[in-house]
Design a protein around this motif. Structure first.
Motif, PDB file in Angstrom:
ATOM      1  N   UNK A   1      -5.786   3.825 -25.237  1.00 18.53           N
ATOM      2  CA  UNK A   1      -6.381   3.745 -23.902  1.00 18.53           C
ATOM      3  C   UNK A   1      -5.520   2.844 -23.013  1.00 18.53           C
ATOM      4  N   UNK A   2      -5.146   3.386 -21.863  1.00 15.99           N
ATOM      5  CA  UNK A   2      -4.376   2.626 -20.879  1.00 15.99           C
ATOM      6  C   UNK A   2      -5.339   1.913 -19.934  1.00 15.99           C
ATOM      7  N   UNK A   3      -5.229   0.598 -19.920  1.00 18.45           N
ATOM      8  CA  UNK A   3      -6.070  -0.208 -19.026  1.00 18.45           C
ATOM      9  C   UNK A   3      -5.460  -0.204 -17.630  1.00 18.45           C
ATOM     10  N   UNK A   4      -6.312  -0.033 -16.631  1.00 15.55           N
ATOM     11  CA  UNK A   4      -5.872  -0.079 -15.234  1.00 15.55           C
ATOM     12  C   UNK A   4      -6.666  -1.138 -14.484  1.00 15.55           C
ATOM     13  N   UNK A   5      -5.966  -1.832 -13.587  1.00 16.01           N
ATOM     14  CA  UNK A   5      -6.614  -2.774 -12.672  1.00 16.01           C
ATOM     15  C   UNK A   5      -6.533  -2.175 -11.280  1.00 16.01           C
ATOM     16  N   UNK A   6      -7.670  -2.070 -10.619  1.00 19.15           N
ATOM     17  CA  UNK A   6      -7.712  -1.440  -9.301  1.00 19.15           C
ATOM     18  C   UNK A   6      -7.532  -2.474  -8.187  1.00 19.15           C
ATOM     19  N   UNK A   7      -6.897  -2.013  -7.129  1.00 21.15           N
ATOM     20  CA  UNK A   7      -6.724  -2.832  -5.939  1.00 21.15           C
ATOM     21  C   UNK A   7      -6.555  -1.887  -4.749  1.00 21.15           C
ATOM     22  N   UNK A   8      -6.246  -2.425  -3.602  1.00 23.05           N
ATOM     23  CA  UNK A   8      -6.043  -1.609  -2.420  1.00 23.05           C
ATOM     24  C   UNK A   8      -5.179  -2.387  -1.429  1.00 23.05           C
ATOM     25  N   UNK A   9      -4.564  -1.660  -0.533  1.00 24.41           N
ATOM     26  CA  UNK A   9      -3.697  -2.321   0.438  1.00 24.41           C
ATOM     27  C   UNK A   9      -3.175  -1.323   1.460  1.00 24.41           C
ATOM     28  N   UNK A  10      -2.266  -1.796   2.289  1.00 22.64           N
ATOM     29  CA  UNK A  10      -1.685  -0.992   3.360  1.00 22.64           C
ATOM     30  C   UNK A  10      -0.182  -0.924   3.186  1.00 22.64           C
ATOM     31  N   UNK A  11       0.362   0.268   3.342  1.00 26.81           N
ATOM     32  CA  UNK A  11       1.796   0.467   3.191  1.00 26.81           C
ATOM     33  C   UNK A  11       2.518  -0.168   4.391  1.00 26.81           C
ATOM     34  N   UNK A  12       3.500  -1.017   4.083  1.00 24.74           N
ATOM     35  CA  UNK A  12       4.263  -1.697   5.120  1.00 24.74           C
ATOM     36  C   UNK A  12       5.754  -1.563   4.823  1.00 24.74           C
ATOM     37  N   UNK A  13       6.561  -1.747   5.856  1.00 24.57           N
ATOM     38  CA  UNK A  13       8.014  -1.735   5.663  1.00 24.57           C
ATOM     39  C   UNK A  13       8.457  -3.057   5.041  1.00 24.57           C
ATOM     40  N   UNK A  14       9.456  -2.983   4.179  1.00 29.50           N
ATOM     41  CA  UNK A  14       9.989  -4.218   3.599  1.00 29.50           C
ATOM     42  C   UNK A  14      10.697  -5.050   4.668  1.00 29.50           C
ATOM     43  N   UNK A  15      11.412  -4.366   5.582  1.00 29.82           N
ATOM     44  CA  UNK A  15      12.118  -5.063   6.656  1.00 29.82           C
ATOM     45  C   UNK A  15      11.631  -4.534   8.001  1.00 29.82           C
ATOM     46  N   UNK A  16      11.388  -5.475   8.903  1.00 26.01           N
ATOM     47  CA  UNK A  16      10.984  -5.152  10.278  1.00 26.01           C
ATOM     48  C   UNK A  16      11.841  -5.997  11.209  1.00 26.01           C
ATOM     49  N   UNK A  17      12.538  -5.344  12.110  1.00 23.16           N
ATOM     50  CA  UNK A  17      13.485  -6.057  12.974  1.00 23.16           C
ATOM     51  C   UNK A  17      13.178  -5.775  14.449  1.00 23.16           C
ATOM     52  N   UNK A  18      13.151  -6.861  15.230  1.00 23.26           N
ATOM     53  CA  UNK A  18      13.064  -6.747  16.684  1.00 23.26           C
ATOM     54  C   UNK A  18      14.490  -6.844  17.226  1.00 23.26           C
ATOM     55  N   UNK A  19      14.975  -5.792  17.843  1.00 20.89           N
ATOM     56  CA  UNK A  19      16.323  -5.767  18.399  1.00 20.89           C
ATOM     57  C   UNK A  19      16.334  -6.470  19.748  1.00 20.89           C
ATOM     58  N   UNK A  20      17.255  -7.425  19.921  1.00 20.53           N
ATOM     59  CA  UNK A  20      17.359  -8.170  21.177  1.00 20.53           C
ATOM     60  C   UNK A  20      18.784  -8.068  21.701  1.00 20.53           C
ATOM     61  N   UNK A  21      18.909  -8.190  23.020  1.00 15.46           N
ATOM     62  CA  UNK A  21      20.234  -8.187  23.644  1.00 15.46           C
ATOM     63  C   UNK A  21      20.877  -9.556  23.468  1.00 15.46           C
ATOM     64  N   UNK A  22      22.140  -9.565  23.051  1.00 16.28           N
ATOM     65  CA  UNK A  22      22.873 -10.822  22.884  1.00 16.28           C
ATOM     66  C   UNK A  22      23.800 -11.106  24.056  1.00 16.28           C
ATOM     67  N   UNK A  23      23.881 -10.148  24.973  1.00 17.83           N
ATOM     68  CA  UNK A  23      24.659 -10.336  26.205  1.00 17.83           C
ATOM     69  C   UNK A  23      23.867  -9.737  27.364  1.00 17.83           C
TER      70      UNK A  23
END
Length: 402
Positions: A55-77
């Motif tokens: 018998x394979x024991x499972x632990x239940x949970x829940x969550x929301x899929x998110x990106x590993x990286x999130x970047x705000x692009x800004x102007x440097x000039x």
């Protein structure tokens, strides 16, 4: 007179005899009551044969899929936005290094040209100072045998010329960097979540250009209670995860893996948070991916794979009362068996000790259960739960066959 008297005496007697004969005749015409077949009054129960297996024991949970990286692009000039990529729109997919927006580079190209000119002038002055230093050294040797001073050999002037060359090179590097910064490029494969500029917009240094999310890997933060961690080897790190969700009205399952723990218990809910990763969530790298794509923001139910039990039985939890479960023993008698419940999963009890293979577990209710009472089950050859009507129909059917 005597005959009349005899008639009066005989007439009632004849009437009585005729009535008695009629009653006897009617009584002889009545059908005797039918005898019903004897029924088994032993209580009947439904049972299921217990199965002992891995018998394979499972632990239940829940969550929301998110990106590993999130970047705000800004102007440097600073500058006017002269060009935007077609894919640089909300929901568009862009590749690493792809040009997203172009700021007018003319001023920065001119600054680079000027810096290159200054470098050429500084290098020429340096060569001139080197020549003058050699001439000064030769003239000093012809005039005097004394040790010349650094000023006489023009060493300060030479050092100044060298410094001017270094400064000119630094200006070129800065000018090149500013020129490169007029090109806003994607730092990784991503999906565009927002764009804040349009062609002709003036971009201020530090102003937002847009926002992107990396699509190579997605993450899900999964809260797990302290007690549930005991069922996960290595606190869940490295465990396989099944993420279930509904997409377009259909149930979908995605594979993921726990890559780590946040290591800090949440102060609000006192939960540990494990981090699961999904490779290529938008199915951009794998053509015809089995389950399609899973978008950021999708709510999922997670089944985290825990311990694998070599031998375990699984029964409905409501069948267990005070640590005991009712079974039918080898003599078809009721027995209350003590069981060791390892874990309860979705209304099912996982039992490691107390039940053997093919034990008859009672799954129906008994009005007055008493240990040792005789029982019949749905697995017997002649079930005793047949009603008297069913018994009668069976007998009639057998007679009809004859």
């Amino acid at each position: 007179m005597e005959q009349i008297l005899n008639k009066r005496v005989l007439f009632p007697i004849v009437i009585l005899l005729i009535g008695a004969a009629a009653m006897m005749g009617f009584a002889s015409m009545k059908k005797p009551p039918e005898e019903k077949p004897a029924t088994n009054k032993t209580p009947f129960v439904d049972v299921q044969l217990n199965q002992v297996k891995q018998h394979q024991v499972y632990v239940r949970s829940q969550g929301e899929v998110e990106a590993k990286y999130h970047t705000v692009l800004v102007a440097q000039v600073d500058g006017v936005v002269t060009e935007l990529a077609d894919a640089f729109v909300k929901g568009g997919f862009v590749k690493q290094g792809q040009l997203l927006a172009q700021i007018d580079p003319s001023d920065y190209q001119a600054a680079l040209t000027e810096a290159e000119a200054n470098l050429a002038s500084a290098e020429a002055q340096l060569e001139q100072e080197k020549a003058q230093a050699q001439v000064a050294k030769a003239e000093w040797q012809q005039i005097s045998d004394l040790e010349p001073s650094e000023l006489a050999l023009r060493k300060p002037q030479l050092a100044q010329a060298v410094a001017r060359v270094k400064a000119a090179k630094a200006h070129i590097q800065r000018a090149k960097r500013d020129l490169e910064r007029t090109r806003i490029v994607a730092p990784y494969d991503a999906i565009v979540s927002a764009r804040h500029v349009s062609p002709g917009s003036y971009a201020n240094k530090g102003g937002q250009i847009g926002e992107i999310y990396a699509v190579s890997v997605a993450e899900v933060r999964l809260p797990v209670a302290e007690a549930q961690l005991a069922f996960l080897p290595q606190a869940g790190v490295g465990a396989k995860v099944k993420l279930e969700t509904e997409i377009e009205g259909k149930k979908k399952v995605f594979d993921a893996r726990i890559v780590g723990s946040e290591g800090i218990k949440n102060k609000l809910n006192r939960m540990h948070y494990l981090v699961a990763q999904i490779e290529d969530p938008y199915a951009l790298q794998t053509a015809g991916k089995k389950h399609g794509r899973i978008e950021f923001g999708t709510y999922v139910v997670a089944k985290i794979a825990g311990e694998l039990l070599d031998r375990a039985s699984v029964v409905e939890y409501h069948l267990i009362k005070d640590g005991q479960i009712a079974v039918v023993d080898g003599n078809n008698q009721l027995e209350f068996r003590h069981v060791d419940v390892y874990r309860v999963e979705d209304g099912l009890a996982v039992i490691q000790q107390g039940l053997a293979q093919d034990d008859k577990v009672i799954v129906s209710a008994l009005a007055y259960p008493v240990s040792g009472m005789k029982l019949t089950t749905n697995l017997d050859d002649t079930p005793s739960n047949l009603s008297e009507e069913a018994d009668e129909q069976t007998v009639l059917a057998k007679q009809a066959d004859k």
